[in-house]
Design a protein around this motif. Structure first.
Motif, mmCIF file in Angstrom:
data_model
loop_
_atom_site.group_PDB
_atom_site.id
_atom_site.type_symbol
_atom_site.label_atom_id
_atom_site.label_comp_id
_atom_site.label_asym_id
_atom_site.label_seq_id
_atom_site.Cartn_x
_atom_site.Cartn_y
_atom_site.Cartn_z
ATOM 1 N N TYR A 1 0.847 -1.172 0.000
ATOM 2 C CA TYR A 1 0.000 0.000 0.000
ATOM 3 C C TYR A 1 0.890 1.232 0.000
ATOM 4 C CZ TYR A 1 -3.938 -3.024 1.027
ATOM 5 O OH TYR A 1 -4.905 -3.993 0.956
ATOM 6 N N VAL A 2 0.668 2.133 -0.957
ATOM 7 C CA VAL A 2 1.488 3.325 -1.123
ATOM 8 C C VAL A 2 0.579 4.548 -1.174
ATOM 9 C CG1 VAL A 2 3.152 4.497 -2.613
ATOM 10 C CG2 VAL A 2 3.176 1.997 -2.453
ATOM 11 N N SER A 3 0.919 5.569 -0.390
ATOM 12 C CA SER A 3 0.172 6.820 -0.499
ATOM 13 C C SER A 3 0.781 7.633 -1.633
ATOM 14 C CB SER A 3 0.214 7.599 0.819
ATOM 15 O OG SER A 3 1.537 7.880 1.194
ATOM 16 N N ASP A 4 -0.040 7.950 -2.609
ATOM 17 C CA ASP A 4 0.367 8.714 -3.784
ATOM 18 C C ASP A 4 -0.104 10.152 -3.563
ATOM 19 O OD1 ASP A 4 0.856 9.808 -6.271
ATOM 20 O OD2 ASP A 4 -0.104 8.175 -7.394
ATOM 21 N N GLU A 5 0.782 10.960 -2.956
ATOM 22 C CA GLU A 5 0.399 12.319 -2.555
ATOM 23 C C GLU A 5 -0.086 13.162 -3.727
ATOM 24 O OE1 GLU A 5 3.007 14.512 0.063
ATOM 25 O OE2 GLU A 5 3.951 12.636 0.672
ATOM 26 N N ALA A 6 0.650 13.155 -4.821
ATOM 27 C CA ALA A 6 0.340 14.047 -5.938
ATOM 28 C C ALA A 6 -0.994 13.724 -6.591
ATOM 29 C CB ALA A 6 1.458 14.008 -6.966
ATOM 30 N N LEU A 7 -1.376 12.454 -6.598
ATOM 31 C CA LEU A 7 -2.629 12.056 -7.247
ATOM 32 C C LEU A 7 -3.742 11.763 -6.236
ATOM 33 C CD1 LEU A 7 -1.232 9.895 -10.180
ATOM 34 C CD2 LEU A 7 -2.011 12.275 -10.223
ATOM 35 N N HIS A 8 -3.488 12.039 -4.950
ATOM 36 C CA HIS A 8 -4.518 11.973 -3.904
ATOM 37 C C HIS A 8 -5.190 10.605 -3.850
ATOM 38 C CE1 HIS A 8 -3.923 16.293 -4.061
ATOM 39 N NE2 HIS A 8 -4.196 16.248 -5.357
ATOM 40 N N ARG A 9 -4.382 9.558 -3.771
ATOM 41 C CA ARG A 9 -4.936 8.206 -3.787
ATOM 42 C C ARG A 9 -4.019 7.251 -3.043
ATOM 43 N NH1 ARG A 9 -3.510 6.437 -10.050
ATOM 44 N NH2 ARG A 9 -1.246 6.604 -9.771
ATOM 45 N N ILE A 10 -4.527 6.060 -2.804
ATOM 46 C CA ILE A 10 -3.765 4.945 -2.255
ATOM 47 C C ILE A 10 -3.648 3.904 -3.363
ATOM 48 C CG2 ILE A 10 -3.667 3.156 -0.486
ATOM 49 C CD1 ILE A 10 -3.497 6.059 0.627
ATOM 50 N N VAL A 11 -2.429 3.437 -3.598
ATOM 51 C CA VAL A 11 -2.152 2.454 -4.644
ATOM 52 C C VAL A 11 -1.755 1.145 -3.968
ATOM 53 C CG1 VAL A 11 -0.675 1.891 -6.610
ATOM 54 C CG2 VAL A 11 -1.389 4.261 -6.218
ATOM 55 N N ILE A 12 -2.277 0.050 -4.464
ATOM 56 C CA ILE A 12 -1.970 -1.275 -3.925
ATOM 57 C C ILE A 12 -1.123 -2.025 -4.947
ATOM 58 C CG2 ILE A 12 -2.927 -3.403 -2.975
ATOM 59 C CD1 ILE A 12 -5.591 -1.798 -2.615
ATOM 60 N N LEU A 13 0.044 -2.523 -4.479
ATOM 61 C CA LEU A 13 0.972 -3.246 -5.339
ATOM 62 C C LEU A 13 1.264 -4.622 -4.748
ATOM 63 C CD1 LEU A 13 3.560 -0.349 -5.771
ATOM 64 C CD2 LEU A 13 1.741 -0.951 -7.363
ATOM 65 N N ASP A 14 1.594 -5.585 -5.616
ATOM 66 C CA ASP A 14 2.053 -6.869 -5.094
ATOM 67 C C ASP A 14 3.555 -6.782 -4.827
ATOM 68 O OD1 ASP A 14 3.428 -7.266 -7.509
ATOM 69 O OD2 ASP A 14 2.000 -8.733 -8.284
ATOM 70 N N ARG A 15 4.146 -7.878 -4.375
ATOM 71 C CA ARG A 15 5.564 -7.869 -3.992
ATOM 72 C C ARG A 15 6.508 -7.584 -5.160
ATOM 73 N NH1 ARG A 15 6.641 -11.028 1.119
ATOM 74 N NH2 ARG A 15 4.589 -11.303 1.988
ATOM 75 N N GLU A 16 6.044 -7.825 -6.374
ATOM 76 C CA GLU A 16 6.868 -7.555 -7.546
ATOM 77 C C GLU A 16 6.623 -6.165 -8.117
ATOM 78 O OE1 GLU A 16 5.099 -10.681 -7.365
ATOM 79 O OE2 GLU A 16 6.938 -11.366 -6.395
ATOM 80 N N GLY A 17 5.727 -5.404 -7.501
ATOM 81 C CA GLY A 17 5.454 -4.046 -7.957
ATOM 82 C C GLY A 17 4.331 -3.929 -8.969
ATOM 83 N N ASN A 18 3.608 -5.020 -9.197
ATOM 84 C CA ASN A 18 2.481 -4.978 -10.128
ATOM 85 C C ASN A 18 1.268 -4.381 -9.440
ATOM 86 O OD1 ASN A 18 3.880 -6.482 -12.241
ATOM 87 N ND2 ASN A 18 3.682 -8.229 -10.863
ATOM 88 N N SER A 19 0.524 -3.561 -10.170
ATOM 89 C CA SER A 19 -0.641 -2.892 -9.604
ATOM 90 C C SER A 19 -1.773 -3.879 -9.329
ATOM 91 C CB SER A 19 -1.144 -1.805 -10.559
ATOM 92 O OG SER A 19 -2.306 -1.206 -10.027
#
Length: 192
Positions: A1-19
């Protein structure tokens, strides 16, 4: 889980970085975000997000369903001014690095103010824009003190214990440390 400040959202990625997905949008309504920064999970997989420019903390399920919010702009008890880092202890209490108020605030899991500590300065127990906060298994609180280029350690009730780091780029030196985490072995990790 990554907070994407510039786009005002939370992004969820797997261990390999895939969305795996994302949620959130710009705004100040329930579930909307304005420059989200710190995120943390409790034992029930509920997520707490430091909604920085809305001066609040929001609670979500891990798939992004809004649960609750607390905090308003200000410097009184429970008020926030650009909350940055957030963490949850084993009891479910939430700690917030209140960036512009130069303090750490502790809340219950449902947002009730418990206590705060810190003031503006560079002495023991003082902060210059605390950005990250973490709690170890003993309840000690660790703070990434961004503007003072150091880490400070406190007891579970906010009493100063120790500090380390100075400004620089060598080993053990920091240049505006932002994030902090502690693993199960008590090792402290700092985003320098």
């Amino acid at each position: 889980y990554v907070s994407d400040e510039a786009l005002h959202r939370i992004v969820i990625l797997d261990r390999e970085g895939n969305s795996l997905g994302q949620w959130g949008e710009f705004g100040d309504g329930e579930g909307q975000l304005n420059r989200p920064s710190g995120i943390a999970f409790d034992a029930d997989d509920n997520m707490y997000v430091a909604d920085t420019l809305n001066h609040r903390v929001q609670q979500f399920t891990k798939d992004g369903r809004f649960l609750s919010t607390w905090g308003t702009f200000g410097d009184g008890e429970g008020h926030l001014n650009m909350p940055w880092g957030v963490t949850v202890d084993e009891l479910g209490d939430v700690y917030v690095a209140d960036w512009r108020n130069d303090r750490i605030q502790k809340f219950s899991h449902d947002g009730r103010f418990v206590f705060a500590f810190g003031s503006t300065g560079e002495g023991d127990g003082q902060f210059n824009r605390p950005s990250g906060v973490a709690v170890d298994l003993d309840g000690d609180i660790y703070v990434a003190d961004w503007g003072n280029h150091r880490v400070q350690q406190f007891t579970s009730i906010g009493l100063f214990v120790n500090q380390w780091g100075t400004e620089g780029s060598g080993e053990g030196e920091f240049q505006s440390p932002a994030g902090i985490a502690i693993d199960k072995d008590g090792l402290v990790y700092v985003a320098d």
